[in-house]
Scaffold this motif. Structure first.
Motif, PDB file in Angstrom:
ATOM      1  N   ALA A  89       0.845  -1.200   0.000  1.00  0.00           N
ATOM      2  CA  ALA A  89       0.000   0.000   0.000  1.00  0.00           C
ATOM      3  C   ALA A  89       0.880   1.250   0.000  1.00  0.00           C
ATOM      4  O   ALA A  89       1.932   1.270   0.635  1.00  0.00           O
ATOM      5  CB  ALA A  89      -0.909   0.007   1.226  1.00  0.00           C
ATOM      6  N   SER A 123       0.596   7.062   1.732  1.00  0.00           N
ATOM      7  CA  SER A 123      -0.579   7.879   2.053  1.00  0.00           C
ATOM      8  C   SER A 123      -1.701   7.014   2.605  1.00  0.00           C
ATOM      9  O   SER A 123      -2.430   7.415   3.522  1.00  0.00           O
ATOM     10  CB  SER A 123      -1.060   8.632   0.806  1.00  0.00           C
ATOM     11  OG  SER A 123      -1.365   7.723  -0.239  1.00  0.00           O
ATOM     12  N   GLN A 124      -1.848   5.810   2.067  1.00  0.00           N
ATOM     13  CA  GLN A 124      -2.891   4.886   2.540  1.00  0.00           C
ATOM     14  C   GLN A 124      -2.515   4.328   3.907  1.00  0.00           C
ATOM     15  O   GLN A 124      -3.369   4.188   4.792  1.00  0.00           O
ATOM     16  CB  GLN A 124      -3.063   3.750   1.533  1.00  0.00           C
ATOM     17  CG  GLN A 124      -4.147   2.741   1.905  1.00  0.00           C
ATOM     18  CD  GLN A 124      -4.320   1.674   0.835  1.00  0.00           C
ATOM     19  OE1 GLN A 124      -4.251   1.965  -0.358  1.00  0.00           O
ATOM     20  NE2 GLN A 124      -4.524   0.435   1.246  1.00  0.00           N
ATOM     21  N   SER A 153      -3.252   6.909   6.504  1.00  0.00           N
ATOM     22  CA  SER A 153      -4.646   7.337   6.680  1.00  0.00           C
ATOM     23  C   SER A 153      -5.572   6.225   7.168  1.00  0.00           C
ATOM     24  O   SER A 153      -6.610   6.496   7.758  1.00  0.00           O
ATOM     25  CB  SER A 153      -5.192   7.907   5.365  1.00  0.00           C
ATOM     26  OG  SER A 153      -5.180   6.919   4.340  1.00  0.00           O
ATOM     27  N   GLN A 154      -5.231   4.970   6.917  1.00  0.00           N
ATOM     28  CA  GLN A 154      -6.110   3.864   7.294  1.00  0.00           C
ATOM     29  C   GLN A 154      -5.799   3.363   8.701  1.00  0.00           C
ATOM     30  O   GLN A 154      -4.639   3.302   9.100  1.00  0.00           O
ATOM     31  CB  GLN A 154      -5.970   2.698   6.307  1.00  0.00           C
ATOM     32  CG  GLN A 154      -6.586   2.951   4.953  1.00  0.00           C
ATOM     33  CD  GLN A 154      -6.554   1.706   4.086  1.00  0.00           C
ATOM     34  OE1 GLN A 154      -5.887   0.722   4.388  1.00  0.00           O
ATOM     35  NE2 GLN A 154      -7.289   1.738   2.988  1.00  0.00           N
ATOM     36  N   GLN A 199      -1.424  -3.443   8.288  1.00  0.00           N
ATOM     37  CA  GLN A 199      -0.749  -3.184   7.024  1.00  0.00           C
ATOM     38  C   GLN A 199       0.347  -4.226   6.824  1.00  0.00           C
ATOM     39  O   GLN A 199       1.229  -4.372   7.673  1.00  0.00           O
ATOM     40  CB  GLN A 199      -0.131  -1.786   7.017  1.00  0.00           C
ATOM     41  CG  GLN A 199      -1.129  -0.647   7.045  1.00  0.00           C
ATOM     42  CD  GLN A 199      -1.905  -0.507   5.748  1.00  0.00           C
ATOM     43  OE1 GLN A 199      -1.525  -1.082   4.722  1.00  0.00           O
ATOM     44  NE2 GLN A 199      -2.987   0.254   5.779  1.00  0.00           N
ATOM     45  N   SER A 237       7.114   3.392   1.091  1.00  0.00           N
ATOM     46  CA  SER A 237       6.592   2.050   0.849  1.00  0.00           C
ATOM     47  C   SER A 237       7.383   1.393  -0.279  1.00  0.00           C
ATOM     48  O   SER A 237       8.217   2.035  -0.934  1.00  0.00           O
ATOM     49  CB  SER A 237       5.100   2.118   0.503  1.00  0.00           C
ATOM     50  OG  SER A 237       4.538   0.820   0.440  1.00  0.00           O
TER      51      SER A 237
END
Length: 656
Positions: free
Chosen positions: A362, A365-366, A369-370, A374, A412
């Protein structure tokens, strides 16, 4: 004839006045002014890859950025070029921050007019920043002006500033760092000042300095610029940021409370504003992160004190833009310095390939924000445990859990080859006691109850402070975000390497590996949870740790006793994977979640109220007590209302 000449002169004067030009060469109010801006560059001197819509594309790079800056200057030689802070820390180039100041020197060569400091400029402490400023000046290279409006130097009980802060204060004075500066372009006097926001200041634990209230200080500076300096335009380089909720957006609040600011270049939150935010007469601009875009706003004066936006663009810095040769050559020299001074001692190469990933993780940014598990964080936390095992060798003490703080994940991996540079970018923050880039790993002990509290911190604090989100190896837990705060975790257990589940003993001490910075943040959890949750790292003997540096993991297996850096742990873990066609490959295990953090979104009464902890019982008791008081008050009120007509009837019956 004389009368005609007088009339002609009067008409000429009127024409000159109405055109905005005086005999002394005054301001042409029709002349537009263009501001070029960046922020949150984070030492991304070289281009980097991003995956968008399934396609991998190259963005950024100072050489490409310089090409576009030159193009804009050819169109308008009097553009203003500024940066909103966090120009350093994020890539391998930060490893020579103190010795060579590559970011500052390159920005000077590129013609930046004014920059401000972000929280990451303080990552190496006051001494590190002082050395960087001194190195920049010693180079004799052209340098940008620097403004920082709300820095204060605290004194001790004797009224003295400690030595590291004295060193930094002297270095800032020698560099010429001030609250504000004045530029003159196209006949305008332009006041530019810098501000560090409150949230950004809280992310600078190594700064040593104090940051005064940004709004109050902005008011003071704006008043000086207006009344004393008589400027035509005020630009604030604000390292505060914007978020989706306006009432929580520091730069929106700044614009509301200090309306004298004409333009805010908004850094820190890495926001990308395709259209500026307008608050009254203030224009808020953001260009995104890492030099992906060059921001441009053109203004026209609309009144004596107000300006209006005439044009606003974010110019993509992509592969279609050729790099400037002079900047490219300079970057290569800095790259060689990084290799010689940092990587050679680790037997690593800047662009050396460590592994191949058959899939993309991912985007950052994801991840930021999530609120969820992960796979990249799973890989990082597993790497911590692997690295400790390798470093301790025969003396290895089993690690029960590893914790990764969301805010420490800085990049990432995308599908393809993974280089040394790519891995460093993942965990690039900080510096250890060895004065080398990268936070080291430390080992501490937490009680079972504190492990559970860590899970509750993730479940309850993350919605308030997203950078506080935690990822864990060795633990599986379930939480429901719809439940009462500090009672969201409904299930937690140890998750052993063989996949088995083991219940946690509240009183037992468990060995936990975490980064140095993350450990410091965990120790202040009590403040963030209003004292309801407590996490106190301890030694194996249960003694409270007062100096985390004493707990640093060192590579004793090689006899070097080097600090085990977070990023090096990841690199070594990648090198442990099986080879396919002679290349180490990330296993498909990390292409999916492993049930370490399970989010239960159910909203039924049973799912929300089941398994209350002591905090919930206390809250429910308080709520019940308040409800009983309300019911009692209502009953008293109703009884009194009933007594009034009864009393009236009695009085009436006694009347003659």
């Amino acid at each position: 004839m004389n009368r005609f000449i007088k009339v002609f002169r009067l008409l000429l004067i009127l024409m000159l006045l109405t055109s905005g030009t005086s005999y002394g060469g005054g301001v042409d109010t029709a002349a537009p002014l263009t501001i070029l801006f960046t922020h949150d560059l984070h030492d991304n001197l070289l281009p980097y890859s991003l995956e968008k819509d399934g396609l991998v594309e190259s963005y950024g790079g100072y050489a490409r950025l310089q090409t576009v800056i030159k193009q804009q200057r050819e169109k308008d030689p009097e553009v203003v070029l500024v940066d909103g802070g966090d120009f350093c820390m994020g890539t391998l180039f930060q490893t020579i921050f103190s010795q060579e100041a590559p970011g500052l020197r390159l920005m000077g060569q590129m013609g930046y007019d004014v920059i401000t400091l972000g929280n990451h400029e303080f990552d190496f402490g006051p001494a590190g920043l002082a050395e960087s400023l001194t190195a920049a000046q010693t180079s004799k290279d052209p340098l940008p002006l620097m403004v920082a409006g709300n820095i204060a130097f605290p004194v001790d009980s004797a009224g003295k500033i400690n030595e590291p802060l004295t060193k930094m204060k002297d270095a800032m004075g020698a560099y010429g760092v001030g609250e504000y500066t004045i530029l003159e372009r196209k006949g305008y006097r332009i006041g530019i000042f810098g501000i560090m926001g409150k949230e950004a200041a809280s992310c600078a634990p190594m700064a040593g300095v104090a940051f005064t209230d940004p709004i109050e200080q902005a008011r003071n500076i704006v008043e000086k610029l207006q009344k004393q300096e008589k400027v035509d335009l005020i630009i604030c380089l604000s390292h505060s940021g914007t978020v989706s909720e306006p009432d929580k957006s520091e730069d929106v609040i700044l614009a509301q409370k200090v309306p004298g600011i004409n333009v805010i270049i908004s850094g820190h939150s890495h926001s990308k504003l395709d259209q500026p935010i307008t608050v009254g007469d203030t224009i808020i601009c953001s260009a995104g992160e890492y030099g992906e875009n060059l921001g441009m706003v053109t203004l026209k004066k609309s009144s004596a004190t107000a300006w209006k936006e005439a044009n606003y663009r974010l110019i993509p810095i992509d592969a279609s833009i050729p790099g400037d040769a002079a900047i490219s050559q300079r970057i290569e020299k800095f790259k060689t310095m990084v290799q010689q001074s940092y990587l050679d001692s680790m037997n690593m190469k800047f662009d050396g390939k460590l592994a191949y990933s058959p899939f993309s993780f991912a985007p950052i940014s994801q991840i930021w924000s999530q609120h969820a598990e992960q796979p990249l964080a799973d890989l990082i936390s597993d790497a911590y445990i692997y690295a400790v095992k390798q470093a301790e060798g025969a003396d290895y003490q089993p690690v029960d859990a590893a914790i990764v703080l969301n805010g420490t994940i800085r990049a990432s991996f995308i599908k393809g080859d993974i280089t040394v540079s790519d891995v460093f970018n993942i965990s690039s923050l900080g510096i250890g006691p060895d004065k080398k880039s990268g936070y080291p790993l430390i080992a501490v002990y937490l009680t079972g109850k504190e492990l559970k509290s860590a899970c509750e911190v993730d479940a309850s604090i993350t919605p308030i402070i997203n950078s506080a989100q935690l990822y864990m190896s060795g633990i599986t837990y379930t939480f429901n975000p719809n439940r009462l705060i500090f009672n969201r975790v409904t299930d937690v257990a140890l998750q052993r390497p063989d996949g088995s589940r083991e219940e946690i003993d509240d009183s037992k001490l468990y060995r936990v590996v975490v980064g140095l910075y993350s450990a410091q943040m965990l120790s202040v959890v009590g403040e963030k949870s209003f004292g309801l949750l407590s996490i106190v790292p301890k030694t194996k003997e249960g003694v409270v740790i007062t100096n985390f540096e004493d707990q640093i993991i060192r590579d004793t297996s090689a006899g070097s006793k080097n600090e085990v850096k977070e990023w090096v742990a990841i690199a070594k873990y990648l090198q442990s994977f099986d080879q396919i066609d002679g290349v180490r490959q990330i296993p498909s295990y990390y292409n999916q979640k492993q049930g370490r953090k399970i989010v239960n979104e159910q909203t039924s009464i049973a799912s929300i109220l089941a398994k209350p902890n002591t905090i919930a019982w206390a809250a429910y008791g308080l709520i019940t007590f308040v409800l009983l008081l309300i019911i009692l008050a209502i009953r008293v009120f109703i009884r009194r209302r009933r007594r009034i007509p009864e009393a009236a009837q009695i009085v009436e019956s006694k009347l003659p």
